[in-house]
Design a protein around this motif. Structure first.
Motif: not given
Length: 162
Positions: A94-105, A107-123
């Motif tokens: 909801e607040d775009a602090s986390q991005a969930e990535i569904f990669l091809p092929k 079955t699980t997703s990767v959750v990336l987190t960002r520290k501040a707006e304008g910064k990349p999401w990282v894991l």
């Protein structure tokens, strides 16, 4: 009279056993059919998501979602990719602090987190960089990119495909 009542009793007993055996066969047939039918319909994952309909569990949204309903990121080497199974998809909380990535092929997703707006999401070595849409990197290698619009695009058109 005694012989007739004994004969009737034996006949009654024989008929009732045959009825019970037939009823058990019918019950077994119905149970086998029901279990066979339920295996086709009951393909839900451990979170209750209907996999055959394309639903997967979203860790960030805590619900079943269609993984391909997020932002489509095409492989860098195939930017005009039309094969959705080769694309990665991004869903945000909801607040775009986390991005969930569904990669091809995968079955699980990767959750990336960002520290501040304008910064990349990282894991670990994964990064989702907001640049001309989004670029998904693993280490220093750009893997996927997209324009940031939700939904599959129709090539040579300004509209999204519903």
């Amino acid at each position: 009279m005694k012989k007739i009542s004994t004969l009737l009793l034996v006949l009654l007993f024989a008929c009732s056993c045959k009825y019970v055996d037939q009823k058990e066969e019918i019950d077994e047939t119905q149970n086998a059919t029901a279990s066979r039918d339920s295996s086709v319909v009951n393909d839900k994952d451990e979170n209750g998501c209907l996999a055959s309909a394309g639903y997967v569990w979203s860790k960030v949204n805590k619900e079943c979602v269609k993984g391909f309903s997020g932002i489509q990121l095409n492989p860098i080497d195939k930017p005009d990719n039309e094969d959705e199974t080769l694309s990665a998809y991004v869903l945000f909380n909801e607040d775009a602090s986390q991005a969930e990535i569904f990669l091809p092929k995968d079955t699980t997703s990767v959750v990336l987190t960002r520290k501040a707006e304008g910064k990349p999401w990282v894991l670990n070595d994964w990064q989702l960089v907001p640049w001309k849409g989004y670029v998904l990197k693993k280490g220093t290698e750009n893997k996927f990119s997209g324009d940031g619009e939700i939904g599959k695009k129709i090539l040579d058109s300004d509209t999204e495909q519903e």
